[in-house]
Enzyme design. Sequence first.
Site, PDB file in Angstrom:
ATOM      1  N   ASP A  59      37.971   1.050 -28.138  1.00  0.00           N
ATOM      2  CA  ASP A  59      39.429   1.151 -28.260  1.00  0.00           C
ATOM      3  C   ASP A  59      39.871   1.881 -29.527  1.00  0.00           C
ATOM      4  O   ASP A  59      40.617   1.342 -30.345  1.00  0.00           O
ATOM      5  CB  ASP A  59      40.061  -0.245 -28.241  1.00  0.00           C
ATOM      6  CG  ASP A  59      40.224  -0.786 -26.839  1.00  0.00           C
ATOM      7  OD1 ASP A  59      39.984  -0.022 -25.882  1.00  0.00           O
ATOM      8  OD2 ASP A  59      40.589  -1.958 -26.694  1.00  0.00           O
ATOM      9  N   GLU A 252      46.665  -0.539 -17.084  1.00  0.00           N
ATOM     10  CA  GLU A 252      46.767  -0.819 -18.514  1.00  0.00           C
ATOM     11  C   GLU A 252      46.457   0.434 -19.330  1.00  0.00           C
ATOM     12  O   GLU A 252      46.269   1.518 -18.782  1.00  0.00           O
ATOM     13  CB  GLU A 252      45.803  -1.941 -18.905  1.00  0.00           C
ATOM     14  CG  GLU A 252      44.350  -1.650 -18.606  1.00  0.00           C
ATOM     15  CD  GLU A 252      43.456  -2.854 -18.844  1.00  0.00           C
ATOM     16  OE1 GLU A 252      43.974  -3.938 -19.166  1.00  0.00           O
ATOM     17  OE2 GLU A 252      42.218  -2.703 -18.707  1.00  0.00           O
TER      18      GLU A 252
END
Length: 372
Positions: A59, A252
Amino acid sequence: MTVLVALFCLVTWTLCTRIPQYSTQGTQQPQQPEKTPHPHPQPEDAFPPTHATDLKIHDPSIIHVDGTYYSYSVGRHIRIHQAPSLDGPWERTGAVLNADSVIPKGDRKAPWAPQTVHHNDTYYCFYAVSNSGCRDSAIGVATSKSPGPGGWTDHGLLVQSGTGKGSDEHPFTSSNTIDPSVFVGEDGHGYLTFGSFWSGIWQVPLDESLLSVAGDTSSEARQLVYMEKAPLPASKHPNPLCREPSGARPIEGSFLSYHEPWYYLWFSYGKCCKFDTKNLPPPGREYSIRVGRSKSPRGPFVDKQGRDLANGGGEIVYASNRDVYAPGGQGVLTEKSGDILYYHYCRYPVIQEIEVDADLTVNKSTSYDFWV
C-alpha cells in the site's frame, strides 16, 4: 504520455511491446521464479510483462521531490522509503508518525493505505485506521513541511464511519472510511475519495486547509463507484458493523488523477488477499485494476462503453497474467515525462498473504491506450 505501472508483491517494471523498452541497465534483477501454468491464463499480448526492482512494501504512495522519490506505506507508524530513482536503490529512512495514531479506533500502530500529497508548501499524509472486515473505521491526516521522516504533526480525525462523531451522517452511515485518496485541482479545491466494500466509493469536498470536510456532507457527498447487485454472499458476522446484509461488493482502493482533458478514477475490484492456492477464486473474482473517466473531478465517471461506475461500470486496465496475480492498490505519480500508475500484486505461483512486504512494479506506455 508515458504510463508507468507499479504493482505490489515485488517491485517490477512492466513494459508495453509497442514502445522502446525501459532501460534497466546497471540494476541487478532478482531471480525470476520457475514458470508454471497460470490459473487464469491470458493471451501473451493481453497485458504488459514485468521486471522486478528492489522495493518490497505494501500500500505505497509515491511522490517525487527534488530528485528523490519517497514512498509511504502500511507499517508501524507509516513507513517511509527513499530512492534516487524508481529503480532504487530504495532505503527505509523512518516513519511519518512518531507514535500511534491519535484516533482512538482500529489499528493505531500501523495505519493503512496512506496517501501523501504536496499543496501550498505543506505535505499531507492521509491514512486510515480500522479492523479487517469491519467498517468501524476512520481517516486521519498528518502534515509536515518536508517529505521525509521527522517533523510530522498528526491532526487526527478527518472523517469516520461505524462509531464516533459524524458517523451518523450520510454517507458515513453506510460507507467504510478507509483507502483515502485526496486530489487537489489547479483551482486549489481538494476532494477526498474513499471507500471499501459496503456502499462503494464516495467523495466529499475538503476545505482550503485540507484538514476538514467543506460544507454539509449529506448534500455534498457523491457516490462514484457502486454495483446494485452484490457478487458475493452476505456475511454472517454477529457484529452489524462487520457484515453486509445484502451481500459484499468488492470495490476499494480508489485514486483520482488528471490527464488533460479527463479526470480518471482508478479502483480495485475483487479479492485482494488471503488466497488458498488449492482453491483460488473463479477467474475475474481476484483483484484487478479498473478505471472510468469524467470531465469533472466530481463525476459521474464512465467506462469505455459509457457505463457509469456508480452503476457497475469499470474498464479493466490490468488483471492476472503470466506470473502476476491479483494486481491492485493503485496510485498515479505525474512526472514531466508522463504518468506513473503504481500498484501491487501477488507473484504466481508463490501466492501468499500480502501484509507488509510486497513487490513494486512499473510498466510503460506512450498513451492512455486502454481507452482506444
